[in-house]
Design a protein around this motif. Sequence first.
Motif, mmCIF file in Angstrom:
data_model
loop_
_atom_site.group_PDB
_atom_site.id
_atom_site.type_symbol
_atom_site.label_atom_id
_atom_site.label_comp_id
_atom_site.label_asym_id
_atom_site.label_seq_id
_atom_site.Cartn_x
_atom_site.Cartn_y
_atom_site.Cartn_z
ATOM 1 N N PHE A 36 17.851 -7.904 3.278
ATOM 2 C CA PHE A 36 16.498 -7.752 2.733
ATOM 3 C C PHE A 36 15.714 -9.065 2.873
ATOM 4 N N PHE A 116 16.422 -6.512 -2.846
ATOM 5 C CA PHE A 116 17.794 -6.473 -3.363
ATOM 6 C C PHE A 116 18.639 -7.459 -2.574
ATOM 7 N N VAL A 118 22.443 -7.384 -1.070
ATOM 8 C CA VAL A 118 23.397 -6.295 -0.836
ATOM 9 C C VAL A 118 24.730 -6.486 -1.571
ATOM 10 N N THR A 139 6.715 -5.754 -6.542
ATOM 11 C CA THR A 139 8.048 -5.385 -6.056
ATOM 12 C C THR A 139 7.970 -4.158 -5.147
ATOM 13 N N TYR A 140 9.067 -3.869 -4.459
ATOM 14 C CA TYR A 140 9.196 -2.697 -3.569
ATOM 15 C C TYR A 140 8.080 -2.647 -2.527
ATOM 16 N N ARG A 142 6.558 -2.740 1.208
ATOM 17 C CA ARG A 142 6.950 -2.528 2.604
ATOM 18 C C ARG A 142 6.071 -3.295 3.569
ATOM 19 N N ARG A 156 3.320 -0.656 -1.713
ATOM 20 C CA ARG A 156 4.584 -0.491 -2.431
ATOM 21 C C ARG A 156 5.147 0.899 -2.183
ATOM 22 N N GLU A 157 6.447 0.964 -1.912
ATOM 23 C CA GLU A 157 7.098 2.254 -1.681
ATOM 24 C C GLU A 157 7.812 2.682 -2.959
ATOM 25 N N LEU A 176 11.022 -4.873 0.796
ATOM 26 C CA LEU A 176 12.047 -3.920 1.216
ATOM 27 C C LEU A 176 12.421 -4.240 2.655
ATOM 28 N N LYS A 177 13.485 -3.618 3.115
ATOM 29 C CA LYS A 177 13.909 -3.832 4.488
ATOM 30 C C LYS A 177 12.945 -3.140 5.437
ATOM 31 N N PHE A 179 11.963 -1.993 9.587
ATOM 32 C CA PHE A 179 12.731 -1.295 10.619
ATOM 33 C C PHE A 179 12.633 -1.932 12.000
ATOM 34 N N ASP B 107 11.227 -2.931 -12.068
ATOM 35 C CA ASP B 107 10.156 -3.928 -11.985
ATOM 36 C C ASP B 107 9.901 -4.538 -13.370
ATOM 37 N N ARG B 201 3.433 11.693 -2.193
ATOM 38 C CA ARG B 201 4.128 12.433 -1.143
ATOM 39 C C ARG B 201 3.692 13.887 -1.232
ATOM 40 N N ARG B 246 15.670 7.030 4.548
ATOM 41 C CA ARG B 246 14.472 6.230 4.763
ATOM 42 C C ARG B 246 14.340 5.881 6.244
ATOM 43 N N ASP B 250 11.088 6.622 8.421
ATOM 44 C CA ASP B 250 10.329 5.550 9.051
ATOM 45 C C ASP B 250 10.204 5.721 10.561
#
Lengths: 256, 330
Positions: A36, A116, A118, A139-140, A142, A156-157, A176-177, A179, B107, B201, B246, B250
Amino acid sequence: MKILVCIKQVPDTTDIKWTENNTIQREGVESVINPFDVYAIEEALKFKDAEITVLTMGPLQADSMLRKAISVGCHKGVLISDKKFAGADTYATGKTLASAIKTKMADFDLILCGQFAVDGDTAQTGPSIASQLGIPQVTYVRKLDRFDGESVYAERELEEGLETVKVQLPALVCMLKGFEEPTRPTINGIKKAKNANITVYSMEDIGLTPEDVGIKGSPTYVSRAFRPENKRGECTFCEDINCLADKIKVFGGLNG
Amino acid sequence: MAEILLYAEVTQENYVHTVLFELACKAHELSKKLDNAEVSTLLICKQGLAELYKEAFKNSGFDKVYIAEDNRFTHYSTEFFAKVAIDIIKEINPEIILIGATTQGRDLAPRISASLHTGLTADCTDLDINEKGQLAATRPTFGGKLMATILCKTLPQMATVRPKVFKPLSENIVKDTQFIYKKPDIDNIKRKVEFIEFIKRTNITINDLDSAQIIVAGGKGMKNEAGFEILKDFAKSIGASLGATRGAVDMGLASQDIQIGQTGKTVTPKLYIACGISGAIQHTVGMCDSDKIIAINKDPKAPIFDIADIGFVGDVFEVLPKLSKIFVLK
């Protein structure tokens, strides 16, 4: 624009081996930059002309990880290292990093962390740093965009969908991670990393006492660590498709 | 009297998250081991929302409900909610605070615990009271390969708890609940994080993942749109709902509404069939409590097989059409 990226050295968790006493074997296990955090570095690299400092609390060996970050384009490496830091929980870790930032790197605009780690998977250290620095956290996240010198938009996701917020800097953002393939080091970058001066700070350097750090400074402690019992037992492998279809039928409660 | 405080999360859609009622069930159990400590909840919400939930709170056995309502609370805000929660917690001094390990909970909780200089255990899967009356919080670490039971030296002892790990109350516990309104003291907060928009969503097309008996889910191993068509055909052949990782979302193979895992849904069907899913922890936390798990993957070393009951090593592009044929023919 000054960016701090907080990174953590983690064991490669896909490769866990057990000792005879049911503890995790850490010797001889390869360490990597928390995946992350790799994306926190990536996000920092997207800010053109930013001065990027990577920062970690860890043993002296974590030096190599900071150099890795420099090889892909970060500018400075700071290692906060002291034997007294051992056994720190997320509160003490947050306090240690926040103190280092306050005393040695206070003129930042943005702090980036991975959402996070891991190994521990707590997601708490980022907010703990932000809280102790008294700055906002997001936080969270993307992605970040529309940076205008004073604020940035963060996407944020969340469970129910995507939230966009606009955050005024200075702030701390947990990523977040992503791609895309992470940036690879260039030959020039590797040279730079090899010759870079990594600044090392001890507990005293950042104005803390033994009561603030490590096990002593941590409100929580592990009373027991154990291997989870596998409720499902070992995975049974089907050799042919009919076996697989039968299992689907039985477990799925399908007729026929 | 000792008090166990539960955080009532209000979702983006303005309803109280069901994890509260799972926490309530566990809290009543813990209370018995703590000389019948009071079980209370904290609700921070927009004006008028609390009224809608009073009946549900009375039936959940809460001794007290602390309510902080304000029209500025239409969306969760770390800055506002942490301030309000910290003020109330400082006043009532609970022994234990439990918060759902949702994105909102994870959070908010560390912001509160850091500010109170106390300990917080993340994403717990089990809670108990030990012989010394301390909260013993158990959680998975190292991607679920190690369990740790964690104690806290300071008060309040805080933990976030993974949704759907504890069962909700099976029957009503009716209490003469006290509703205590607290005026939020937020006028001096200069907010640095501004809400811009929320994109929900879309509605789930096949059927709802929450109530699905069978879920067929695809990961990056489904590779492309054609792969997801094969997956859909298979799901249809056995009457299953469709889910995705995910990674697959993506790549544009599936819509976000069917994403399962850490930032998506948590599901607990009777049968979960993982197709072309490697089994990263961020996905498996969302499905590991399914009754039965079947995994189909090319790589015999994929971590998904560590948590599966039944495994099949093979190419999803060959296996799934064969399975669809078997079930369609029935």
